[in-house]
Design a protein around this motif. Structure first.
Motif, short mmCIF file in Angstrom:
data_model
loop_
_atom_site.label_atom_id
_atom_site.label_comp_id
_atom_site.label_asym_id
_atom_site.label_seq_id
_atom_site.Cartn_x
_atom_site.Cartn_y
_atom_site.Cartn_z
N ARG A 160 5.64 -19.77 -1.16
CA ARG A 160 4.61 -18.83 -0.76
C ARG A 160 5.21 -17.80 0.17
N ASP A 161 4.53 -16.65 0.26
CA ASP A 161 4.98 -15.57 1.13
C ASP A 161 3.80 -14.63 1.34
N GLN A 162 3.92 -13.72 2.29
CA GLN A 162 2.85 -12.76 2.55
C GLN A 162 3.46 -11.37 2.75
N SER A 163 2.67 -10.38 2.43
CA SER A 163 3.15 -9.00 2.49
C SER A 163 3.05 -8.47 3.91
N GLY A 164 3.59 -7.26 4.09
CA GLY A 164 3.36 -6.56 5.33
C GLY A 164 1.91 -6.08 5.40
N SER A 165 1.50 -5.61 6.56
CA SER A 165 0.12 -5.19 6.78
C SER A 165 -0.06 -3.73 6.42
N THR A 166 -1.24 -3.43 5.83
CA THR A 166 -1.66 -2.06 5.58
C THR A 166 -2.78 -1.74 6.55
N ILE A 167 -2.49 -0.84 7.50
CA ILE A 167 -3.48 -0.48 8.52
C ILE A 167 -4.32 0.67 7.98
N VAL A 168 -5.63 0.44 7.83
CA VAL A 168 -6.55 1.43 7.28
C VAL A 168 -7.45 1.92 8.42
N THR A 169 -7.53 3.24 8.54
CA THR A 169 -8.43 3.87 9.53
C THR A 169 -9.39 4.78 8.78
N VAL A 170 -10.70 4.50 8.91
CA VAL A 170 -11.73 5.29 8.24
C VAL A 170 -12.39 6.18 9.28
N HIS A 171 -12.30 7.49 9.08
CA HIS A 171 -12.88 8.45 10.01
C HIS A 171 -14.26 8.89 9.55
N LYS A 213 15.32 -24.15 -3.13
CA LYS A 213 16.41 -23.70 -4.00
C LYS A 213 15.87 -22.89 -5.17
N ASN A 214 14.61 -23.15 -5.53
CA ASN A 214 14.03 -22.50 -6.70
C ASN A 214 13.20 -21.28 -6.35
N VAL A 215 13.13 -20.89 -5.05
CA VAL A 215 12.35 -19.71 -4.67
C VAL A 215 12.98 -18.48 -5.31
N SER A 216 12.15 -17.76 -6.07
CA SER A 216 12.72 -16.65 -6.84
C SER A 216 11.94 -15.37 -6.64
N PHE A 217 11.19 -15.21 -5.53
CA PHE A 217 10.48 -13.95 -5.32
C PHE A 217 10.43 -13.66 -3.83
N ALA A 218 10.16 -12.39 -3.53
CA ALA A 218 10.02 -11.95 -2.14
C ALA A 218 8.93 -10.89 -2.10
N MET A 219 8.37 -10.68 -0.89
CA MET A 219 7.27 -9.72 -0.70
C MET A 219 7.78 -8.51 0.05
N ASP A 220 7.10 -7.41 -0.19
CA ASP A 220 7.39 -6.18 0.56
C ASP A 220 6.76 -6.33 1.95
N LYS A 221 7.58 -6.39 3.00
CA LYS A 221 7.13 -6.64 4.37
C LYS A 221 6.87 -5.36 5.15
N ASN A 222 7.10 -4.22 4.56
CA ASN A 222 6.95 -2.96 5.29
C ASN A 222 5.49 -2.66 5.55
N GLY A 223 5.19 -2.23 6.78
CA GLY A 223 3.83 -1.85 7.14
C GLY A 223 3.48 -0.47 6.60
N LYS A 224 2.20 -0.24 6.31
CA LYS A 224 1.72 1.02 5.78
C LYS A 224 0.49 1.45 6.56
N TYR A 225 0.24 2.76 6.58
CA TYR A 225 -0.91 3.32 7.29
C TYR A 225 -1.67 4.23 6.34
#
Length: 1169
Positions: free
Chosen positions: A957-968, A838-850
């Motif tokens: 508790r909560d977790q964010s979306g994933s950030t996919i990193v590609t190093v060339h 009832k007291n949860v007062s935050f949320a995470m950005d779940k959108n994935g990033k590249y």
């Protein structure tokens, strides 16, 4: 010492506190505030203003409190407290963390004036590492008031035992065993001054080490001259260590290389570098194949003992010469004394209990040859006249050359056309001369007989060769018998039946042959235990002797008979057990193979060698080991691991066992052995006699079947008391083998996550926890019961838990095989979160990033919270996790706790930069990216709330979306300007510059390393100068100062000043491009510049210039100058001539200007005269 791991701009405030015995709460002494101002605490203002209290900052992280003049009221517990502050956007300071050091208890003693009669004692021993034999000084110093009026008795103690004492009257007393050492001048104790007493051990021993202490009594002298003890003081203890000194013992043997038979054999052993008594042992062996045997020994007490069995009846002695050498003497040496002699010298030391102990041993060996007298003897017979008249004297000269020994000389005469030699004169041992008259009428009538001319027998039997005299010249004839083997004498028996062995008997055969006289005229040669080498022709030579009227014996002609001895080998009864067998063994068990020889008798001359062969399926045979007939064992294993599991034994003659421990699947195949029979010949050599191969043993290794079963009970656990925790049991119901071991892994499945390993108990007992923010408790109550306890549960601990069991068995030294694996049932852990949700007062950005990044560049990751309403009682903890491609297990990068603590969990923490620009935004920067940084990044946030009791409780508790990193990887684009140029230098003061211009580079982050080279004729490139990537400059030219320049980031240049002819050559530069990725430097590419050709001209050597253009200019320019000069001279001459003509025309003198009529000119209009 303080340290902060926060990358944001923060300030520290440091306060020192004192908590006295009468203080209810600690009192601040001095404070360095966050604005870098220093403030004294209440009650310490006066001391601060007087400079008696101060705080210094040493380096970056150390803060030091100074109180030069403390008072009795200043004692108590001291500690410091550091607070970390951060400045908010409104420029106000907020406390984010604090730490307090452990307390330091300070006791302040009052300064008490020393009593008039008080004194103190100090002890000082020799410093530095001491060895046996070094001098040891132990000094006791007495400090007292009014020293001349006192008497002191000083006693030295070692390990609480008295060593020596100097009494008040100055009398020295040594105790126990130290008395003898003091009498031997090895120790002494003296009073060196009014205050100092010195104990000296001149040559320290190992037993002198220990704890030393001084005991000092103050004494008063009574009226009767005796002393009365008043008070005692003890010095502090000091440890003295004494190591054993390495011995310099050295042994050198001295002896003649060759000795003549019969002479005394003398061996000298020179010894040096010894400290204590010495003992010596002498050993001897005949040849290299034999072992050493004892000759004689001399103890450290000078007693000769341990005389070898071969020397019991010999004249042998050893002694210690006055020169310090050990001498071995053998009287009347024999040829059997040839071989190697070894001198073994031991040094002895005296232990503390008085016993002697062998401290060091050195040895040396040397070979000697004893030549027989016969081999050194040479005899020649000469005569000055060979044709003499009848009745004239004949003078013959018999010359003997050889060692100086007693000689027996016999003169003999053999008439022409006769084979009989007659004694004329005998000189025996220098005592007697015998003259013989030639016996012309005595002709031998003797005849010989042999039963057979050929005798056949087998080895290891006795052969009997007979020789009989069937007819004699007289009834009183006597005989000498000589047995010949081939052309060498085997033995001879004289008139008195004394037998002497000849060269053919050797060192071994004389033990197997003898001569028997069965009757007066029957002689028999017996050869025991004949061998094949005994085969050959044996000649029996008999010489008949008669006695003349004077009683002297003289010989008649010799006669001989021959017998051929043929010794044949016995038919070998050697054979192997050729039965083929099948053998099955369970994996990990012991494999026993047997190889036996049948028909072995009790013949001690037979031995066997063996090679064990292994034929793996579908491969060729290989030798596992070889056991030679002389008991040498050699492993020939093609696999070093298999060699370590082999064990060979031979419990009895002809029976061989091979054991393979911890059998594995690769051991299956066919095993057999090859055996060779050897026999000892007469020369002491082992020769092969027969060989055979055993039957095959086909081995099958049965793998252990998987019988692993883990309890699969499903459980559900709803936790309401977060402090209680829960336990995950892992019960193994059955196993595949008693020798197996287990590896147990606990995992957790949560929503939106895969299976994550939380704890692992490996098979070697190593424990590893993947949870850094909590201490998991491992338990192993029984061999097949494992458990893991999760204490202090919070919302992040909910999920599905299970354990995975892997059963392993060791198949070899470093090889393990997995038998099976099985997973337990799951335990579902839930938290009663109805009120909490009832007291949860935050949320995470779940959108994935590249993100697509080039190697070496920095990339930034952001984690933001959607907080509906700001609540100061809410704090957040964050954890950043990294997953590599195709990996399900996450790697923790860092943790940021709700109380502001930052902790890195990775080895690349130097490349991570964490920040929190706003209260709901977290930022992570990764510097110097590498290919290995490619993967999925995710942050996990947990919300905490401050309760009424001041405790932080987890709320959500909560977790964010994933950030996919590609190093060339970066493609190489390095290019260096390649213009080729030529430079002619005539002014040596000018010098020249070698430019290095980089046209393009692969990355803006890259750095360069530039090296200049010089190439001369018939020489390769020589390095001149290097500008490294870290900015360090290095010149390889020591005789000239090179000038480095870098006008632009991609423009390097090197100037060579004051050029001379040695600078001629071709110059170029080479550029290497480097990029910092992760924490390592990576070389991207390298490229070379164009070539600068330098020619330096000197005066007078224009004809030696190598440049054609320079040669042409050198010729053309002077020629042009000469032509110009000629033209100028010609022009000046013409100009002069024209001037003279003009002067003549303008002259008014008549003689120079003849008159001529002038035409009349009519003036034109407008002209005025």
């Amino acid at each position: 010492m303080l340290s902060s791991q926060t990358f944001q701009h923060t300030h520290l405030s440091v306060t020192w506190f004192l908590h006295g015995e009468e203080d209810e709460i600690p009192r601040p002494i001095i404070t360095l505030d966050k604005d870098l101002t220093v403030k004294p605490g209440a009650g310490f203002e006066d001391g601060y203003r007087a400079g008696l209290i101060s705080m210094d900052k040493v380096e970056d992280t150390t803060y030091r409190l100074k109180m030069p003049q403390v008072q009795q009221s200043d004692q108590g517990k001291f500690f410091c407290k550091a607070i970390e502050w951060i400045q908010d956007p409104d420029r106000s300071w907020t406390q984010i963390a604090h730490k307090t050091t452990t307390t330091c208890n300070v006791e302040i003693k009052r300064i008490v004036a020393p009593d008039a009669g008080s004194f103190s004692v100090h002890l000082k021993a020799s410093k530095g590492p001491l060895q046996e034999g070094d001098a040891l000084d132990i000094r006791c110093s007495v400090n007292a008031q009014n020293l001349p009026g006192h008497f002191f008795s000083v006693t030295w103690l070692k390990n609480q035992q008295k060593v020596g004492q100097i009494g008040s009257s100055g009398v020295l007393t040594m105790f126990d065993s130290y008395k003898e050492r003091e009498n031997a001048a090895e120790m002494r104790a003296v009073k060196t001054s009014h205050t100092d007493y010195l104990l000296t051990i001149r040559s320290a021993r190992s037993e002198d080490q220990g704890l030393y202490q001084c005991e000092v009594w103050q004494e008063n002298m009574n009226e009767d001259g005796t002393f009365k003890k008043i008070q005692k003081q003890m010095s502090s203890q000091e440890t003295v260590s004494i190591t054993a000194k390495e011995s310099d013992l050295a042994v050198v043997m001295e002896m003649k290389d060759v000795v003549t038979e019969g002479d005394a054999l003398r061996v000298s052993c020179s010894v040096s570098g010894f400290k204590g008594p010495l003992s010596v042992s002498w050993q001897h062996k005949k040849d290299s194949g034999a072992s050493f045997s004892d000759v004689i020994s001399l103890t450290h007490e000078g007693v000769m003992r341990n005389v070898g069995a071969r020397y019991q009846s010999r004249n042998v002695q050893t002694f210690h010469s006055p020169a310090g050498n050990f001498i071995l003497e053998l009287g009347a040496s024999a040829t059997s004394d040839s071989g190697e002699y070894k001198c073994i010298v031991s040094e002895w030391t005296v232990q503390s209990n008085g016993e002697m102990k062998k401290a060091n041993t050195k040895s040396q060996q040397k070979a000697i040859i004893v030549n027989s007298v016969e081999s050194l003897m040479k005899v020649s017979l000469k005569s000055r006249t060979t044709n003499v008249p009848i009745d004239s004297p004949v003078e013959l000269l018999c010359t003997v050359r050889g060692p100086k020994v007693s000689l027996a000389v016999r003169w003999m005469f053999q008439p022409r056309n006769s084979t009989v030699q007659t004694n004329i004169w005998v000189y025996q041992y220098g005592n007697r001369k015998e003259n013989r008259k030639l016996s012309h009428g005595s002709a031998s009538k003797m005849s010989l007989y042999s039963p057979t001319s050929r005798l056949e027998t087998t080895v290891n039997t006795d052969a009997k060769l007979e020789c009989s005299v069937t007819r004699t010249t007289t009834d009183t004839s006597r005989f000498t018998i000589t047995w010949m083997f081939g052309s060498q004498m085997l033995l001879t028996m004289d008139l008195d039946a004394v037998v002497k062995f000849g060269p053919a008997a050797g060192l071994e055969m004389d033990q197997r042959i003898r001569v028997e006289i069965r009757q007066k005229q029957d002689f028999q040669l017996i050869i025991q235990q004949v061998r094949t080498s005994d085969s050959g022709q044996y000649h029996c030579e008999v010489e008949e002797w008669l006695q003349d009227p004077l009683g002297d014996w003289y010989s008649l002609e010799k006669m001989s008979v021959s017998t051929e001895l043929v010794v044949k080998e016995k038919a070998s009864d050697f054979k192997m057990n050729k039965a083929n067998t099948q053998l099955k063994v369970e994996e990990g068990k012991q494999l026993m193979l047997k190889c036996s020889v049948e028909g072995i008798g009790s013949d001690s001359t037979l031995r066997y060698s063996l090679t064990w062969m292994f034929n793996q399926y579908e491969s060729s045979s290989v030798a596992l080991l070889t056991y030679s007939h002389d008991a040498r064992l050699k492993y020939n294993s093609f696999d070093s691991e298999l060699e370590g599991r082999l064990h060979f034994s031979t419990p009895e003659v002809g029976v061989f066992h091979l054991t393979i421990h911890r059998s594995i699947q690769e051991d299956r195949g066919c095993y057999y052995c090859q055996v060779q029979q050897y026999q000892l010949d007469c020369k002491g050599q082992w020769s092969p006699k027969a060989g055979d191969k055993s039957g095959f043993t086909n081995v099958t290794v049965q793998l252990i079947e998987n019988n692993l079963h883990v309890q699969k009970e499903e459980q559900s656990l709803n936790i309401s008391n977060l402090q209680a925790g829960f336990t995950i049991d892992c019960v193994i119901e059955s196993r595949s083998s008693d020798a197996s071991v287990f590896e147990v892994t606990w995992s957790r499945d949560q929503r939106n996550e895969g299976s994550v390993i939380i704890f692992n108990a490996s098979r070697d007992g190593t424990l590893h926890s993947a949870i850094d923010n909590k201490d998991l408790v491992f338990g192993h109550p029984s061999a097949m019961h494992y458990k893991l306890t999760v204490p202090n549960v919070n919302p992040s601990d909910t999920g599905l838990y299970h354990c995975q069991v892997v059963e392993w068995i060791q198949t070899a030294a470093n090889k393990w095989r997995k038998i099976g694996e099985e997973m337990s049932g799951t335990i579902s852990v839930h938290e009663d979160t109805e009120e909490r949700q009832k007291n949860v007062s935050f949320a995470m950005d779940k959108n994935g990033k590249y993100l697509f990044i080039k190697e070496g560049e920095q990339f930034d990751i952001e984690c933001s919270l959607d907080v509906g309403k700001e609540d100061p009682t809410h704090h957040y903890s964050l954890r950043w996790v990294f997953n590599r491609p195709e990996s399900t297990s996450g790697i923790p990068l860092l943790s940021y706790s709700y109380d502001g603590r930052l902790q890195y969990h990775t080895e690349n923490q130097d490349r991570l930069r964490f920040s929190r620009p706003t209260s709901d935004t977290f930022h992570l920067a990764v510097l110097n990216s590498d290919i290995a940084d490619s993967g999925r990044y995710q942050c996990r946030v947990e919300q905490y709330q401050l309760d009424c009791e001041g405790q932080w409780k987890p709320m959500a508790r909560d977790q964010s979306g994933s950030t996919i990193v590609t190093v060339h990887s970066i493609e190489s684009k390095l290019h260096v300007q390649k213009d080729n140029r030529t430079l002619n230098i005539t002014n040596h003061q000018a010098g020249f510059t070698v430019d290095c211009v980089i046209d393009s580079q692969s990355s803006d982050k890259s750095v360069f390393e530039v090296t200049w080279f010089k190439v001369q004729e018939e020489e390769g490139p020589v390095t001149m100068f290097t500008a490294r990537r870290d900015g360090i400059l290095h010149s390889a030219i020591t005789y000239k100062y090179l000038v480095f320049g870098r006008p632009l980031a991609t423009h390097y240049k090197l100037t060579v000043p004051q050029s001379n002819p040695t600078d001629m050559g071709q110059y170029y530069c080479q550029v290497e491009e480097w990029l910092l990725t992760a924490n390592t430097w990576k070389k991207l590419d390298s490229d070379k510049s164009g070539v600068l050709s330098i020619y330096v001209h000197t005066e007078g050597d224009s004809d030696k210039q190598t440049d054609p253009l320079g040669t042409a200019l050198g010729v053309t320019i002077p020629l042009i100058c000469f032509l110009v000069l000629v033209i100028i001279l010609l022009l000046r001459r013409d100009h002069k001539r024209n001037s003279e003509l003009k002067k003549k025309k303008d002259c008014l003198w008549a003689e120079n200007n003849p008159l001529s009529p002038m035409p009349e000119v009519t003036p034109a209009a407008g002209d005025h005269s």
